[in-house]
Design a protein around this motif. Structure first.
Motif, PDB file in Angstrom:
ATOM      1  N   PHE A 284       0.837  -1.199   0.000  1.00 21.17           N
ATOM      2  CA  PHE A 284       0.000   0.000   0.000  1.00 21.17           C
ATOM      3  C   PHE A 284       0.879   1.259   0.000  1.00 21.17           C
ATOM      4  CE2 PHE A 284      -3.441  -2.773   1.792  1.00 21.17           C
ATOM      5  CZ  PHE A 284      -4.365  -2.538   0.780  1.00 21.17           C
ATOM      6  N   ALA A 300      -5.094   6.185  -2.763  1.00 24.26           N
ATOM      7  CA  ALA A 300      -4.033   5.305  -2.280  1.00 24.26           C
ATOM      8  C   ALA A 300      -3.691   5.600  -0.828  1.00 24.26           C
ATOM      9  CB  ALA A 300      -2.790   5.457  -3.159  1.00 24.26           C
ATOM     10  N   LYS A 303      -6.299   4.187   1.538  1.00 23.60           N
ATOM     11  CA  LYS A 303      -6.162   2.734   1.687  1.00 23.60           C
ATOM     12  C   LYS A 303      -5.032   2.400   2.651  1.00 23.60           C
ATOM     13  CE  LYS A 303      -8.007   1.243  -2.786  1.00 23.60           C
ATOM     14  NZ  LYS A 303      -7.694   0.565  -4.074  1.00 23.60           N
ATOM     15  N   LEU A 304      -3.904   3.093   2.509  1.00 26.18           N
ATOM     16  CA  LEU A 304      -2.780   2.857   3.412  1.00 26.18           C
ATOM     17  C   LEU A 304      -3.150   3.215   4.838  1.00 26.18           C
ATOM     18  CD1 LEU A 304       0.169   2.267   4.118  1.00 26.18           C
ATOM     19  CD2 LEU A 304       0.726   4.610   3.417  1.00 26.18           C
ATOM     20  N   TYR A 307      -5.451   0.456   6.241  1.00 27.31           N
ATOM     21  CA  TYR A 307      -4.785  -0.824   6.507  1.00 27.31           C
ATOM     22  C   TYR A 307      -3.767  -0.716   7.629  1.00 27.31           C
ATOM     23  CZ  TYR A 307      -2.606  -5.293   6.186  1.00 27.31           C
ATOM     24  OH  TYR A 307      -2.149  -6.547   6.515  1.00 27.31           O
TER      25      TYR A 307
END
Length: 333
Positions: A284, A300, A303-304, A307
């Motif tokens: 990620f 992006a 998402k990182l 997570y």
């Protein structure tokens, strides 16, 4: 490149604007001086930053149960209570001091203090009372090394990070991240009365996890931080430099997460989980770094950010499960 380095206001300008903003919010909400005498219980709970507190409890518990010394359940519960209250006190003191910039940022303007539901002096008194209670309780029920570490953590977060680093350097998260990394070390010290390499390994996991986690947030909230005058990495060094540093820290995080296996206090199953989860987080982070034109940067980065939270819960959650359930059952993963 346009958008890489959005302008941000000075700290003094932010403080001036925040006074006007807070007054306007109270007037719009129909709140007068009498209404500021005290908030609802839920407002005081919100000052403790419950979501952050849940992570503190988990990581402190991991340090407590991973220690080689057996701790009586009652003592362990009291220690966790004191550590969590200390974390809540840090959150309250942070919100008391940051009320000016919280009133400007869209992510924080509805918090209890900038919205006028709790007066600043009450939040300050609340935080100091909880901090005193937490430190003395931990000292009495466990040992004064653990209590001293907790006191230092509260001071580091409320004073060193909140009052100094956050507003003056783009490295605020890197240095200030130490405050969030202390709970497993405090848990270990509460159980053993000492600081070992094992607790330093757990500390290091959170310390190296913090920059990619918060810089991902800063990427898609850079406008907010810019308006509030907070010199986060994207606002000062630009988005491209931030994405590179996110990837580098995520790369360093991989061996750090596996280090408990190398030190011998975690087994192969934890090692496999830590390696796989760390590589997923690295992927990620690579996606964020690869986005050189910035078109998909917010997607992006989000998402990182999401997570990275799961990653930390997976690692420390497994440590807790291994030492409280699997090992007592004779299962040594």
């Amino acid at each position: 490149r346009p958008g890489d380095r959005p302008p941000f206001a000075s700290v003094d300008e932010v403080r001036d604007m925040s006074d006007v903003t807070a007054i306007g919010q109270r007037q719009n909400a129909g709140l007068g001086a009498a209404d500021l005498a005290g908030g609802a219980p839920a407002d005081y709970v919100s000052l403790l930053k419950p979501r952050v507190m849940s992570l503190v409890i988990l990581t402190a518990l991991a340090g407590l149960v991973a220690a080689p010394t057996h701790v009586h359940p009652v003592i362990g519960f009291a220690a966790l209570l004191a550590i969590s209250v200390g974390a809540g006190a840090s959150g309250a003191l942070n919100m008391w001091y940051d009320r000016d910039i919280d009133a400007i940022m869209s992510r924080t303007r509805t918090r209890a203090i900038p919205s006028g539901r709790i007066a600043p002096r009450e939040a300050l008194a609340f935080g100091l009372t909880l901090a005193t209670f937490a430190v003395f309780t931990l000292g009495v029920v466990t040992n004064w090394l653990a209590a001293g570490l907790l006191a230092f953590t509260i001071f580091f977060y409320a004073v060193v990070y909140t009052m100094w680093l956050k507003r003056w350097t783009p490295q605020n998260i890197v240095i200030g991240g130490a405050a969030g990394a202390f709970p497993p070390m405090i848990g270990w010290a509460a159980a053993t009365g000492a600081i070992g390499l094992e607790s330093l390994a757990l500390f290091s996991i959170i310390f190296f996890w913090t920059p990619p986690h918060f810089w991902a947030l800063a990427l898609f909230k850079s406008g907010d931080y810019g308006r509030a005058g907070v010199p986060m990495m994207p606002n000062v060094k630009g988005a491209r430099r931030t994405r590179l540093e996110i990837f580098l820290y995520a790369l360093l995080l991989v061996p750090v997460c596996v280090s408990p296996v190398l030190l011998g206090f975690e087994g192969r199953v934890y090692g496999a989980l830590a390696l796989v989860s760390s590589l997923i987080m690295l992927w990620f982070a690579f996606a964020v770094w690869r986005d050189t034109d910035g078109r998909d940067n917010d997607k992006a980065a989000k998402k990182l950010f999401a997570y990275s939270i799961l990653h930390l819960f997976l690692l420390f959650g497994f440590i807790v499960i291994e030492h409280t359930i699997l090992q007592p059952l004779g299962i040594a993963p």
